[in-house]
Design an enzyme around this catalytic site. Structure first.
Site, PDB file in Angstrom:
ATOM      1  N   TYR A 125     -19.975 -12.211   3.106  1.00  0.00           N
ATOM      2  CA  TYR A 125     -19.233 -10.349   2.550  1.00  0.00           C
ATOM      3  C   TYR A 125     -18.850  -9.976   3.743  1.00  0.00           C
ATOM      4  O   TYR A 125     -18.084  -9.095   3.523  1.00  0.00           O
ATOM      5  CB  TYR A 125     -20.710  -9.815   1.298  1.00  0.00           C
ATOM      6  CG  TYR A 125     -19.632  -8.856   1.134  1.00  0.00           C
ATOM      7  CD1 TYR A 125     -18.898  -8.854  -0.372  1.00  0.00           C
ATOM      8  CD2 TYR A 125     -20.823  -7.276   1.352  1.00  0.00           C
ATOM      9  CE1 TYR A 125     -17.953  -7.527  -0.357  1.00  0.00           C
ATOM     10  CE2 TYR A 125     -20.174  -6.535   0.625  1.00  0.00           C
ATOM     11  CZ  TYR A 125     -19.345  -6.241  -0.415  1.00  0.00           C
ATOM     12  OH  TYR A 125     -18.368  -5.378  -0.765  1.00  0.00           O
ATOM     13  N   SER A 136     -15.353  -1.370   1.215  1.00  0.00           N
ATOM     14  CA  SER A 136     -16.600  -1.837   1.471  1.00  0.00           C
ATOM     15  C   SER A 136     -17.795  -0.375   2.215  1.00  0.00           C
ATOM     16  O   SER A 136     -17.265  -0.142   3.690  1.00  0.00           O
ATOM     17  CB  SER A 136     -18.203  -2.716   0.912  1.00  0.00           C
ATOM     18  OG  SER A 136     -19.165  -2.468   0.985  1.00  0.00           O
TER      19      SER A 136
END
Length: 272
Positions: free
Chosen positions: A146, A133
Site C-alpha cells: 500500500y 495518503s
C-alpha cells in the site's frame, strides 16, 4: 460563465461520494463513477450523473470518458479517488495481489489521467486531484505494498505537475490521515487474509484488531472535511501542491521528519 465539469472516481462511498456532493453543491456538473453503480442512487437524486467504471478496465474507462466529453464538451476537474489498502507481511502477500494494488492505485489512475488530459490541454485549464495518503509520506508495518503505491503516486504527481503546468493544468495531492470510512476495516480484512497463518499470524491478529479499533474511533476525520478541502483546492487560482489533512496526518509526518526513521519505526510499532 459555463459550469465547470468534474469527474470523480470511487464515488460510491467515503471521500469520493462526499466530494461528488460537495462539488455539486459548489455548482459543478459532476460525473461520479464507481464499480457499484447502485450505491450511487442517492447521488442521482441530487442531480449528479453516475456511470459504471472500473479503473482497471481500460476499455470501459475510454468509453465513459468519451461519453462524458460528448455530452459535456470538456472535463475540467478530475478527482482520482478510487483505491484501497492491501495489508499483509511482504512474505505473505502474493505478487498477484501486489500487482492488483498497483493496478488500482497507480496504473488505473494514470490511464484515466491520460484519457482526460487532451481535453484539459485543449481548453488550457484543468485540475487533477490525486488522493494519496499520509501513507505516501510515512509508513506502517505490514503495509509495504500500500505504501509503495502511495509513494509512487507522490512521485508520479510531482513530476506530472511540472509537465502540464504550461497548459494551465494544476496537479494537486490530497494526503488524508485516518478518515471515517470503511477503508481501515477493508485493510484489516486483507491483512488477516494474507497473514493469518505462519510466522506473522500473531502479529496479524493483533494489528488487524488495532486497525479495526482505530477505524471505529469517533475522533476520526469525516470524509466531508476532505471533500471541502478538495473543493477549495480546485476553486482557488493557485492551489497548494500538497494538502496534508485529517486525523493524525500532520503529527505523524512531522514526527517522522523531525526525529528520523528509527524513532518513527519504534513509535508506529507501538501504536499499531
Amino acid at each position: 460563465m459555463e459550469k465547470r465539469v468534474a469527474l470523480v472516481t470511487g464515488a460510491s462511498s467515503g471521500i469520493g461520494k462526499a466530494t461528488a456532493i460537495a462539488l455539486n453543491q459548489a455548482g459543478y456538473v459532476v460525473n461520479g463513477v464507481a464499480r457499484r453503480v447502485a450505491l450511487m442512487d442517492d447521488l442521482e437524486e441530487l442531480g449528479i450523473k453516475t456511470l459504471a467504471m472500473d479503473v482497471t478496465d481500460e476499455k470501459v474507462m475510454k468509453t465513459q470518458v468519451e461519453k462524458i466529453l460528448a455530452t459535456e464538451g470538456r472535463i475540467d476537474v478530475l478527482v482520482n479517488n478510487a483505491g484501497y489498502g492491501s495489508y499483509g507481511a511482504v512474505e505473505d502477500v502474493s505478487i498477484a495481489e501486489a500487482r492488483r494494488q498497483f493496478e488500482v492505485n497507480i496504473f488505473g489512475l494514470a490511464r484515466l489521467t491520460q484519457l482526460v488530459l487532451p481535453s484539459m490541454r485543449e481548453h488550457q485549464f484543468g485540475k487533477i486531484v490525486n488522493i494519496s495518503s499520509m501513507g505516501g509520506r510515512m509508513w506502517t508495518p505490514y503495509g509495504a505494498w500500500y505504501h509503495a503505491s502511495k509513494f509512487a503516486l507522490e512521485g508520479f504527481s510531482n513530476s506530472m505537475r511540472i509537465e502540464v503546468a504550461p497548459f494551465g493544468i494544476d496537479v494537486i495531492l490530497i494526503e488524508p490521515g485516518a478518515i471515517k470510512t470503511q477503508w481501515g476495516l477493508i485493510a484489516a480484512d486483507n491483512f488477516e487474509e494474507a497473514s493469518s497463518h505462519g510466522a506473522y499470524a500473531t502479529a496479524a491478529k493483533t494489528k488487524a484488531a488495532n486497525l479495526r479499533n482505530l477505524y471505529q474511533n469517533g475522533k476520526l476525520t469525516a470524509p466531508e472535511v476532505i471533500a471541502n478541502k478538495i473543493v477549495k483546492a480546485v476553486t482557488v487560482r493557485r492551489p497548494r501542491t500538497h494538502y496534508l489533512v485529517g486525523y493524525g496526518a500532520k503529527p505523524a509526518v512531522a514526527f517522522k521528519n523531525i526525529f528520523g526513521d528509527r524513532l518513527f519505526d519504534w513509535l508506529i510499532q507501538k501504536i499499531m
